[in-house]
Scaffold this motif. Structure first.
Motif: not given
Length: 104
Positions: A59-88
């Motif tokens: 298990e590796l602790p990390f920090t990151g910066l969210v670079t992009w997001v595609r929202g979730a659609e709970p009514r369709l039970q579709r998860q969202g996505r996010a891009g995270v650039r690792l900073t640590g």
């Protein structure tokens, strides 16, 4: 016309468990410099995130910066996505990533 992949770093399609704070999520893909996260919660582009990534038994602790997001659609039970650039992240991650890459 075929779209070119401009990424320099290799990106692997791997479903790894992670936690952002107390929220559990999974990766859609991972690279030495970042990851795509699948989750129901919405993240904010530009936000700093802190979490833990499970690679094998480590298990590796990390920090990151969210670079992009595609929202979730709970009514369709579709998860969202996010891009995270690792900073640590622990240096051992890079050797673990190479192991994932060679197993592909």
């Amino acid at each position: 016309m075929r779209r070119m992949n401009k990424r320099v770093m290799p990106r692997l399609r791997r479903r790894l468990k992670l936690w952002l704070g107390e929220r559990q999520a999974f990766t859609a893909d991972v690279s030495p410099t970042g990851l795509a996260v699948e989750l129901m919660a919405t993240l904010t582009p530009g936000a700093t995130v802190h979490g833990r990534l499970l690679v094998g038994e480590k298990e590796l602790p990390f920090t990151g910066l969210v670079t992009w997001v595609r929202g979730a659609e709970p009514r369709l039970q579709r998860q969202g996505r996010a891009g995270v650039r690792l900073t640590g992240i622990e240096r051992s991650f890079y050797a673990l990533f190479e192991g994932l890459r060679q197993a592909a």
